[in-house]
Design an enzyme around this catalytic site. Structure first.
Site, PDB file in Angstrom:
ATOM      1  N   HIS A 242     -22.156 -12.854 -31.978  1.00 51.53           N
ATOM      2  CA  HIS A 242     -22.225 -11.584 -31.201  1.00 51.53           C
ATOM      3  C   HIS A 242     -22.175 -10.371 -32.367  1.00 51.53           C
ATOM      4  CE1 HIS A 242     -21.572  -8.271 -28.580  1.00 51.53           C
ATOM      5  NE2 HIS A 242     -20.391  -7.938 -29.323  1.00 51.53           N
TER       6      HIS A 242
ATOM      7  N   GLU B 213     -19.287  -7.546 -20.962  1.00 50.40           N
ATOM      8  CA  GLU B 213     -19.164  -8.575 -22.147  1.00 50.40           C
ATOM      9  C   GLU B 213     -18.324  -9.740 -21.712  1.00 50.40           C
ATOM     10  OE1 GLU B 213     -17.397  -6.121 -25.528  1.00 50.40           O
ATOM     11  OE2 GLU B 213     -19.540  -5.360 -25.934  1.00 50.40           O
TER      12      GLU B 213
ATOM     13  N   GLU C  30     -27.489  -8.138 -26.394  1.00 52.02           N
ATOM     14  CA  GLU C  30     -28.000  -9.279 -26.915  1.00 52.02           C
ATOM     15  C   GLU C  30     -29.129 -10.062 -26.384  1.00 52.02           C
ATOM     16  OE1 GLU C  30     -25.360 -12.082 -29.042  1.00 52.02           O
ATOM     17  OE2 GLU C  30     -23.726 -10.834 -28.190  1.00 52.02           O
TER      18      GLU C  30
ATOM     19  N   ASP D 107     -15.345  -6.920 -20.567  1.00 51.85           N
ATOM     20  CA  ASP D 107     -15.323  -5.563 -21.359  1.00 51.85           C
ATOM     21  C   ASP D 107     -16.515  -4.865 -21.016  1.00 51.85           C
ATOM     22  OD1 ASP D 107     -14.802  -3.564 -22.985  1.00 51.85           O
ATOM     23  OD2 ASP D 107     -15.342  -4.679 -24.921  1.00 51.85           O
TER      24      ASP D 107
ATOM     25  N   THR E 288     -16.848 -10.438 -27.237  1.00 49.31           N
ATOM     26  CA  THR E 288     -17.809 -11.171 -26.716  1.00 49.31           C
ATOM     27  C   THR E 288     -18.026 -12.294 -27.291  1.00 49.31           C
ATOM     28  OG1 THR E 288     -18.624  -8.929 -26.306  1.00 49.31           O
ATOM     29  CG2 THR E 288     -20.410 -10.934 -25.776  1.00 49.31           C
TER      30      THR E 288
ATOM     31  N   THR F 267     -12.054  -2.281 -17.617  1.00 50.91           N
ATOM     32  CA  THR F 267     -12.226  -3.776 -18.177  1.00 50.91           C
ATOM     33  C   THR F 267     -11.502  -4.440 -16.873  1.00 50.91           C
ATOM     34  OG1 THR F 267     -11.558  -3.050 -20.316  1.00 50.91           O
ATOM     35  CG2 THR F 267     -11.038  -5.351 -19.832  1.00 50.91           C
TER      36      THR F 267
ATOM     37  N   GLN G  57     -21.695   4.091 -26.555  1.00 50.97           N
ATOM     38  CA  GLN G  57     -21.152   3.844 -27.810  1.00 50.97           C
ATOM     39  C   GLN G  57     -21.955   3.927 -28.963  1.00 50.97           C
ATOM     40  OE1 GLN G  57     -21.023  -0.715 -27.315  1.00 50.97           O
ATOM     41  NE2 GLN G  57     -20.124  -1.069 -29.144  1.00 50.97           N
TER      42      GLN G  57
ATOM     43  N   GLU H 159     -15.748 -12.366 -22.166  1.00 59.10           N
ATOM     44  CA  GLU H 159     -14.702 -12.508 -23.195  1.00 59.10           C
ATOM     45  C   GLU H 159     -13.358 -13.381 -22.464  1.00 59.10           C
ATOM     46  OE1 GLU H 159     -13.517  -9.197 -25.235  1.00 59.10           O
ATOM     47  OE2 GLU H 159     -15.251  -8.032 -24.997  1.00 59.10           O
TER      48      GLU H 159
ATOM     49  N   ASP I 266      -8.848  -5.284 -28.172  1.00 55.87           N
ATOM     50  CA  ASP I 266      -9.979  -6.132 -28.156  1.00 55.87           C
ATOM     51  C   ASP I 266     -10.604  -6.579 -29.337  1.00 55.87           C
ATOM     52  OD1 ASP I 266     -11.789  -7.596 -26.918  1.00 55.87           O
ATOM     53  OD2 ASP I 266     -13.233  -5.803 -26.303  1.00 55.87           O
TER      54      ASP I 266
ATOM     55  N   ARG J 113     -23.885   1.390 -23.611  1.00 54.35           N
ATOM     56  CA  ARG J 113     -24.199   1.154 -24.945  1.00 54.35           C
ATOM     57  C   ARG J 113     -24.697   2.370 -25.723  1.00 54.35           C
ATOM     58  NH1 ARG J 113     -21.538  -3.357 -26.384  1.00 54.35           N
ATOM     59  NH2 ARG J 113     -21.996  -4.991 -24.884  1.00 54.35           N
TER      60      ARG J 113
ATOM     61  N   ARG K 238     -27.423  -1.571 -36.857  1.00 60.19           N
ATOM     62  CA  ARG K 238     -27.749  -1.245 -38.398  1.00 60.19           C
ATOM     63  C   ARG K 238     -28.507  -2.223 -38.830  1.00 60.19           C
ATOM     64  NH1 ARG K 238     -22.171  -1.664 -37.078  1.00 60.19           N
ATOM     65  NH2 ARG K 238     -22.281  -3.707 -37.862  1.00 60.19           N
TER      66      ARG K 238
ATOM     67  N   LYS L 113     -15.926   2.333 -23.627  1.00 58.05           N
ATOM     68  CA  LYS L 113     -15.460   1.139 -23.190  1.00 58.05           C
ATOM     69  C   LYS L 113     -14.182   1.137 -22.201  1.00 58.05           C
ATOM     70  CE  LYS L 113     -17.401  -1.779 -26.605  1.00 58.05           C
ATOM     71  NZ  LYS L 113     -17.707  -3.349 -26.140  1.00 58.05           N
TER      72      LYS L 113
HETATM   73 MN    MN Z   1     -15.571  -6.182 -26.255  1.00 56.39          MN
END
Ligand code: MN
Length: 441
Positions: free
Chosen positions: A141, A206, A380, A240, A366, A264, A247, A208, A134, A244, A150, A260
């Site tokens: 994104h 996500e 987002e 995907d 994404t 999928t 993650q 994609e 991926d 969160r 961050r 993840k």
């Molecule tokens: Mn992804």
């Protein structure tokens, strides 16, 4: 290269293929693995036309095509598309051309005996997927998500130099319609000193594209940028699913893992690269940004490396289903905003000699556009859950709840070309498995 199969004036003797706004006109001809639902018959490949499927095993058994088109139809009698994918562009084109000529007005209507209504079909994964990678190819994104994880350094220094990716898990890839169980995982509660195991409370989708490799490369032999296109069979929709807070706790230093790889989802239909030819656009790089290293740059990639594919994510909650409401659109964007092209992803993946194989799947990452309304995931859209979406049903969503169905669609349209679509990709969230008794929070 455009050819007679792309001619926008072509129509089929099958009326449903000619309805304006349909996903599967004669200019599309995408591939899937299907069988008649509820029967214990063999899986085989089919091509979508209007509201029907051309059964390619029947086409071969009845000897309707010849030469390379028949060799391709024979390969499509198998339970996966891998053998056909490995045959390469000459056979892909021969079968597409034979189907286009037979299905168009004035063509061979004996193909009618090989049609099966899509209503009566069920689908399997289109290929045996040996490996799944991926990417992270949308800078919009990457920037918005990076800002949440961050704030001081949203984009890491490598982002503008190489297409970032992680190796995903092939065994948990599901075809559209299969449900997703909310995963358990480790998270670190804010202000806490030790992590807990619990069902994720921040389950996300996500939006994609999936990229299916056709012909692979030998170990140790990279694929150059201008040859990369010929190694790609086609594209599908890909979700995907992501947890969160799992993650956030696990992703450093080696990237996503259990956040993840629990599921999928991909759409059953693969739209071929040949069908997508009319929607190519120049690939551009902001002059203020670093320009790609030589192996990731070419005139061909600059001239036509980008694709204008409209993408849409929608949500149907359990309450909406009970109220008889359809899915509500949450966002839409286009793959043309991708920072890296498909060819650049393939070339970078193999520059160290890594071998890709027929049926391997790449995720595009994404696909979010520059505007917040074009964001391809809830992380987002809701700014990390802080600004929940208000839905037509009166409900709110920060992240996905049990019973939610996520529906993706994609299509291409432009003046002077036929509109083609990808069908849809849907998956419903099921409650988490009961917590292990000795691990309850
Ligand atoms: Mn992804």
């Amino acid at each position: 290269m455009m050819n007679e199969t792309h001619d926008p004036v072509l129509t089929s003797w099958l009326d449903s293929a000619n309805e304006p706004g349909g996903d599967f006109p004669i200019q599309n001809l995408p591939f899937a693995i299907f069988r008649c639902a509820g029967r214990e018959e063999a899986w085989r490949a089919g091509v979508a036309i209007g509201d029907a499927i051309v059964d390619l095993a029947q086409v071969h058994a009845r000897g309707l095509f010849s030469a390379e088109a028949d060799e391709a139809a024979a390969a499509c009698s198998a339970t996966t598309l891998n053998t056909f994918m490995a045959m390469g562009p000459r056979h892909w084109h021969a079968l597409r051309l034979a189907l286009s000529r037979a299905l168009r007005h004035g063509g061979d209507e004996s193909l009618r005996s090989c049609l099966i209504p899509q209503d009566e079909a069920e689908y399997a994964l289109p290929a045996h997927i040996g490996d799944y990678t991926d990417f992270y190819a949308s800078i919009h994104h990457a920037t918005r998500v990076g800002r949440l994880f961050r704030p001081d350094q949203p984009l890491l220094p490598n982002y503008k130099w190489l297409p970032i990716a992680y190796h995903g898990r092939a065994s948990s890839i599901l075809v559209s319609g299969r449900s997703i169980q909310r995963p358990l995982g480790q998270r670190m509660p804010p202000g806490s000193e030790q992590p807990v195991l619990s069902p994720t409370a921040r389950l996300d989708y996500e939006l994609e594209l999936g990229i299916f490799i056709g012909t692979g490369n030998a170990l140790g032999q990279p694929i150059s940028l201008d040859k990369a296109q010929a190694h790609v069979f086609g594209l599908c929709l890909l979700n995907d699913w992501s947890a969160r807070e799992i993650q956030g706790w696990e992703y450093q230093p080696l990237g996503p893992f259990l956040a993840k790889n629990f599921a999928t989802s991909i759409s059953p239909w693969i739209v071929t690269m040949e069908a997508l030819e009319p929607y190519r656009l120049p690939w551009t790089r902001d002059p203020a940004d670093p320009q790609p290293l030589a192996y990731l740059d070419s005139q061909t990639n600059r001239a036509q490396g980008s694709l204008d594919i409209q993408l849409e994510a929608a949500l149907q909650t359990a309450a909406m289903r009970q109220q008889g409401r359809g899915p509500q659109r949450l966002s839409s964007s286009s793959f043309r905003h991708s920072y890296w092209s498909i060819a650049q992803m393939v070339t970078h993946h193999t520059v160290n000699g890594c071998n890709l194989q027929a049926g391997d799947l790449l995720g595009s990452g994404t696909q979010s556009g520059p505007e917040l309304s074009e964001a391809g995931c809830l992380l987002e859209l809701t700014e990390g859950g802080r600004k929940p979406l208000l839905l037509h049903s009166g409900e709110q969503r920060g992240f996905l709840e049990d019973g939610d169905t996520v529906v993706f669609k994609a299509w291409c349209e432009r003046p002077g070309a036929a509109r083609i679509g990808f069908g849809s990709l849907s998956g419903t969230v099921l409650p988490a498995r009961a917590m292990p008794a000795d691990q309850s929070v």
